[in-house]
Design a protein around this motif. Structure first.
Motif: not given
Length: 117
Positions: A60, A66, A68
Motif C-alpha cells: 500500500y 493499492n 489501504h
C-alpha cells in the motif's frame, strides 16, 4: 508519494511522528525525511517496520493503485501454543522481533531480486 501515504495513515491513527518512530523503532528524523519527501527511497526493511506499525502493508505504501487495508491480527490456538513453547525455551520478545525482522528482510530481498529478472 510514500511519505504522503505514511503521513495520511499516521494522522488517521492520531499518531505523532514521535510515536510512530518509536513504534517502528526508527529515528524520528529519518521518518520525518521520508514524510517530507527528502528521502524518497527508504529501504524495504524500514518500510516494513513503518507499515507494520501503522497496521498496513508495504504494498500500500509503495503502490498508488493499492487501497489501504487494515491488517487485523488473527491468533489461533496453534499460534498461542507455538509462542508458549518458544517462550518456555527461553525466547524473548526481543529475540522474536529480531527473528521476524530478519525473515521479513530476507523475504523482501528475495521478492526484489526476483523482480529484477
Amino acid at each position: 508519494m510514500i511519505g504522503d501515504r505514511i503521513k495520511e495513515i499516521r494522522l488517521q491513527k492520531r499518531y505523532s511522528i514521535t510515536r510512530l518512530a518509536e513504534k517502528a523503532q526508527i529515528s524520528k528524523s529519518y521518518l520525518s525525511q521520508i514524510e517530507k519527501g527528502s528521502n524518497s527511497n527508504p529501504s524495504l526493511q524500514m518500510l516494513h517496520k513503518i507499515a507494520a506499525s501503522l497496521g498496513t502493508s508495504v504494498d500500500y505504501l509503495i503502490d498508488e493503485t493499492n487501497e489501504h487495508m487494515e491488517v487485523t491480527p488473527h491468533i489461533t490456538e496453534e499460534w498461542i501454543e507455538l509462542l508458549s513453547k518458544a517462550i518456555g525455551q527461553g525466547m524473548t520478545k526481543e529475540d522474536f522481533i529480531e527473528f521476524y525482522q530478519y525473515l521479513s528482510f530476507k523475504k523482501n530481498l528475495q521478492i526484489w531480486e526476483n523482480s529484477k529478472h
